[in-house]
Design an enzyme around this catalytic site. Structure first.
Site, PDB file in Angstrom:
ATOM      1  N   ARG A  15       0.804  -1.276  -0.185  1.00 57.58           N
ATOM      2  CA  ARG A  15       0.123   0.101   0.097  1.00 57.58           C
ATOM      3  C   ARG A  15       1.051   1.458  -0.167  1.00 57.58           C
ATOM      4  O   ARG A  15       0.516   2.175   0.519  1.00 57.58           O
ATOM      5  CB  ARG A  15      -1.164  -0.085   1.285  1.00 57.58           C
ATOM      6  CG  ARG A  15      -2.017  -1.060   1.181  1.00 57.58           C
ATOM      7  CD  ARG A  15      -3.103  -1.158   2.211  1.00 57.58           C
ATOM      8  NE  ARG A  15      -2.232  -1.552   3.253  1.00 57.58           N
ATOM      9  CZ  ARG A  15      -2.838  -1.166   4.697  1.00 57.58           C
ATOM     10  NH1 ARG A  15      -3.653  -0.551   4.809  1.00 57.58           N
ATOM     11  NH2 ARG A  15      -2.138  -1.729   5.454  1.00 57.58           N
ATOM     12  N   GLU A  16       1.963   1.221  -0.715  1.00 56.23           N
ATOM     13  CA  GLU A  16       3.089   2.333  -0.644  1.00 56.23           C
ATOM     14  C   GLU A  16       2.225   3.449  -1.457  1.00 56.23           C
ATOM     15  O   GLU A  16       2.579   4.670  -0.644  1.00 56.23           O
ATOM     16  CB  GLU A  16       4.132   2.113  -1.737  1.00 56.23           C
ATOM     17  CG  GLU A  16       5.099   1.068  -1.311  1.00 56.23           C
ATOM     18  CD  GLU A  16       4.742  -0.382  -1.763  1.00 56.23           C
ATOM     19  OE1 GLU A  16       3.465  -0.548  -2.158  1.00 56.23           O
ATOM     20  OE2 GLU A  16       5.251  -1.273  -1.751  1.00 56.23           O
ATOM     21  N   GLU A 667     -26.051   6.727   2.374  1.00 56.96           N
ATOM     22  CA  GLU A 667     -25.130   7.790   1.750  1.00 56.96           C
ATOM     23  C   GLU A 667     -26.345   8.629   0.774  1.00 56.96           C
ATOM     24  O   GLU A 667     -26.987   8.222  -0.043  1.00 56.96           O
ATOM     25  CB  GLU A 667     -24.225   7.196   0.693  1.00 56.96           C
ATOM     26  CG  GLU A 667     -23.339   8.105  -0.019  1.00 56.96           C
ATOM     27  CD  GLU A 667     -23.896   8.395  -1.310  1.00 56.96           C
ATOM     28  OE1 GLU A 667     -23.565   9.410  -1.975  1.00 56.96           O
ATOM     29  OE2 GLU A 667     -24.622   7.645  -1.940  1.00 56.96           O
ATOM     30  N   HIS A 696     -16.390  11.333   3.455  1.00 55.92           N
ATOM     31  CA  HIS A 696     -15.177  11.059   2.831  1.00 55.92           C
ATOM     32  C   HIS A 696     -14.537  12.177   2.474  1.00 55.92           C
ATOM     33  O   HIS A 696     -13.345  12.129   1.547  1.00 55.92           O
ATOM     34  CB  HIS A 696     -15.690  10.197   1.532  1.00 55.92           C
ATOM     35  CG  HIS A 696     -16.294   8.662   1.821  1.00 55.92           C
ATOM     36  ND1 HIS A 696     -17.676   8.620   2.116  1.00 55.92           N
ATOM     37  CD2 HIS A 696     -15.902   7.596   2.119  1.00 55.92           C
ATOM     38  CE1 HIS A 696     -17.794   7.385   2.288  1.00 55.92           C
ATOM     39  NE2 HIS A 696     -16.833   6.551   2.566  1.00 55.92           N
TER      40      HIS A 696
END
Ligand code: GLN
Ligand code: ZN
Length: 758
Positions: A15-16, A667, A696
């Protein structure tokens, strides 16, 4: 024979990219560093594909956020409110992805929606009447050149103009048809520029072709592509489809001047039938999607070779490919150090799928493939039975009857009883469940997992967080509280870990949206509940407050849809097994004094077939009952909530009402409340909490903004039915923005209550 990959994951095996972006957003990573990390990832991904012998390697499948957003930028479709901020290119891009709140203004992010039937979310482009779509931005070309410099002539990938226009939102009077010429020219210009740079093939993704299409849609597609393909500038064009078959337009698409057509033979139920019926143009190449880009099981070579042989009867030029982008599966089994080989040998993640492509290529070229050691080894894996049968569970599922799915008394009766029971004010306020998963929460979990602290220490820390969270919610003045979900890494993985029948990975992350990744558990065997999963924390939280604290569970359909499912029993049977397990938990929560229980079905719609014709007698006929089974045994006083997010529910509001929950939150803040009209139109009975705060985005919505939204909603939904809440859980947010946002939310509800009195 050659091989092709539709797209590759981009977030990084460790997950760089996620971590780089998050540091960049916090201001602790310089933009040059971010760019360097992104470039290193791209090169690494191209190299792995090259090393695995893939012939058609995609470029431009990288993104800092999302491919639809990149396409909008490529076409210059940047809405005014972002342009007006006058930010640099990258900051403007992130203002669309995340919203912007700062010295130059305050704007919301673009809406976000689920990408077809996946748990990946795309940014919904907004098209304004004054916009002129034309080729802008250099990403497509830069990344092609970058690959070339690394020794790889890539196949640039673009989201197609048809899918782009169909998924976009139009803010003015114009519609997709008004942009046909502009967009055809823009794509044609892109082909020209790519040709100049040395590209041989370009892949244009048109997943929208697998949806139900009207004749107008098909005409539009044909007319658009007739223009676009008029001058291909010498480049070969692959039309790539995925997530289904193209039954509504096969015969219209085939005569167009494409050089290759990508067909999904995994999810495309009718793909083979269509091919057999209509044949295939010998001048075109069929890119056959036979390696599943969505699930993680090893490819069954025997089946696939038979399938390829059938395909080759009708198409003379065939390339072996993935069914869709590998974005939807984790990187590699190499990172899984804890999973025993007895499991691993049944699995293939993205990198292993690359190897499968080249092994399939070898077998497809081998007349005597059944004697090939590759084939024999693969055959062995599939001929031995897998473990994990639980006969008791199978019998319980088999003996379910109608009344197990019906909660009594009926909704209206319960509504009265619950009004008495809870005596909540109008517009009760609540949250969706999780509170910020701050550094200390994650560190506590990591310490426990690695054995640095005892279980007791681990739990005590969580309880301290719960106590703080309850205090905070009481201070803010929320009406129905939550415990905060600090014990959960993820709403599905947590339950998977508590239930029997799942296996787990360490690094098998899949991008969900932006920098958010999920680690779906794998359903290995029959599922059952062996111990309480949430009771201790829920009871503790409730003991700290006079107000109701919601018990918080994930529903069966969501657990199923956000796991990698088995392929040897039906989805329905898996859903019922999970439903029985969650039902036990619901009843135990109730027996322990929990009066409000929320069962999240965030992913209810995800496996709904994309075409209406495939809905009947299928998905909804077991998905809705699975949810009902979970709560049909509770007392009338017990209030059942559910929650959904980021899909278009308009088409299934009737079925959602049939889930027979007492309250549903969902949502809405990013999608302009479109869904409210659909609710009204079907006479929705369930009480509703359309999210009024977009969690978000890091921006803080003001009291006024949320009041305005509520006033709009109240024009359509009676005040007795309305709840006030954020649009999703707060786990990805920081405390800094969460507290003031919730304070504003409560203030907005209170002010409206006052105004309604007068
Ligand atoms: N209860 C979950 C949470 O708040 C719901 C999350 C979701 O809808 N994705 O985190
Ligand atoms: Zn949600």
């Amino acid at each position: 024979m050659k091989t092709s990959v539709v797209g590759y994951p981009r977030i990084g095996a460790q997950r760089e990219l996620k971590f780089a972006l998050e540091s960049f957003f916090k201001g602790s990573l310089a933009v040059e560093e971010l760019k360097r990390i992104a470039k290193d990832l791209r090169i690494l991904h191209w190299r792995s594909q090259k090393d695995a012998g893939v012939d058609f390697i995609p470029s431009n499948d990288f993104s800092y956020c999302d491919g639809m957003l990149d396409t909008a930028v490529m076409l210059g479709a940047v809405p005014k409110r972002y342009k007006n901020l006058k930010l640099d290119e990258l900051s403007e891009y992130f203002s669309m992805a995340r919203g912007y709140q700062g010295e130059r203004g305050d704007v919301k992010a673009l809406a976000m929606k689920k990408w077809f039937n996946t748990n990946y979310h795309y940014m919904v482009p907004e098209i304004e009447d004054e916009m002129e779509l034309k080729l802008s931005g250099a990403k497509l070309f830069d990344e092609f050149v970058e690959a070339k410099d690394a020794g790889i002539v890539a196949k640039p990938v673009l989201i197609g103009p048809f899918t782009f226009l169909k998924l976009a939102r139009y803010t003015g009077k114009r519609t997709c048809f008004d942009f046909e010429n502009q967009i055809a020219d823009a794509y044609s210009d892109a082909l020209g520029k790519l040709a100049k740079l040395g590209a041989k093939w370009v892949q244009i993704d048109e997943p929208f072709l697998v949806m139900d299409l009207t004749s107008e849609d098909v005409e539009f597609f044909v007319s658009l592509y007739s223009k676009l393909l008029k001058n291909k500038h010498g480049i070969k064009v692959l039309l790539q489809t995925y997530f289904g078959d193209i039954r509504d337009c096969w015969n219209d698409v085939m005569p167009l001047d494409f050089d290759g057509i990508g067909i999904d033979f995994v999810e495309g139920m009718k793909s083979l039938e269509l091919l057999e019926k209509n044949g295939f143009d010998n001048n075109k190449i069929l890119f056959a999607g036979v390696v599943n880009g969505k699930n993680i099981w090893k490819n069954n070579y025997q089946k696939t070779i038979l399938l390829l042989n059938s395909i080759r009867k009708y198409a003379s030029n065939v390339i072996i490919g993935t069914s869709c982008s590998l974005l939807h599966v984790p990187y590699t089994l190499e990172s899984e150090r804890k999973l025993p080989d007895s499991y691993k040998k049944h699995l293939a993640f993205a990198k292993e799928k690359l190897a499968e492509l080249s092994e399939l290529k070898k077998l497809a070229e081998d007349d005597d493939y059944a004697k090939n050691s590759i084939f024999i080894e693969n055959y062995g894996i599939f001929s031995s039975a897998r473990s994990g049968v639980n006969n008791a569970v199978r019998e319980r599922v088999a003996s379910l009857v109608q009344k197990d799915f019906i909660r009594l008394p009926d909704f209206h009766e319960r509504e009265k009883i619950q009004r008495e029971e809870f005596k909540l004010p109008f517009l009760p306020t609540t949250t969706i469940g999780s509170f910020p998963q701050t550094e200390d929460v994650r560190a506590n979990r990591a310490a426990f997992k690695s054995g640095k602290i005892t279980e007791e220490e681990y739990k005590n820390f969580n309880k301290k967080k719960i106590a703080d969270c309850i205090k905070l919610q009481e201070k803010i003045g929320l009406d129905v509280l939550v415990h905060g979900e600090f014990e959960r890494n993820d709403m599905v993985e947590y339950f998977g870990e508590c239930l029997d029948g799942f296996i787990f990975t360490e690094k098998a992350w899949v991008q969900s949206y932006g920098t958010r990744c999920v680690k779906p558990p794998i359903i290995w065997g029959d599922i059952s509940r062996t111990r309480p999963m949430t009771v201790e924390y829920s009871v503790y939280a409730q003991s700290l407050s006079e107000k109701p604290v919601k018990g918080m569970l994930t529903g069966p359909v969501t657990i199923l849809n956000w796991s990698f499912p088995r392929e040897d029993i039906s989805l329905r049977d898996m859903a019922m097994q999970i439903a029985l397990a969650i039902r036990e938990e619901v009843l135990e929560l109730e027996a322990n004094g929990i009066r409000v229980i929320q069962v999240d079905e965030a992913a209810l719609k995800e496996k709904l077939p994309l075409r209406k014709a495939d809905w009947g007698k299928g998905y909804l006929d077991w998905a809705i009952p699975a949810f009902r089974l979970v709560h049909s045994g509770v007392k009338p006083q017990t209030q059942i909530h559910t929650h959904m997010c980021y899909s278009e529910f308009e088409s299934i509001v009737k079925e959602i009402d049939d889930m027979d929950a007492d309250v549903i939150t969902f949502e809405a803040s990013r999608s302009n409340l479109d869904i409210i009209d659909a609710l009204c139109a079907c006479g929705f009975k369930t009480q509703v909490g359309p999210g009024v705060y977009d969690i978000h985005s890091p921006r803080i919505p003001s009291v006024e903004e949320m009041k305005e939204t509520l006033i709009k909603i109240l024009k359509k939904i009676p005040k007795e039915k309305l709840w006030v809440n954020p649009d999703c859980g707060l786990k990805t947010r920081g405390e800094r923005e969460t507290t003031p946002s919730l304070e504003n939310l409560v203030a907005a509800a209170k002010q409206i209550r006052e105004e309604l009195k007068n």
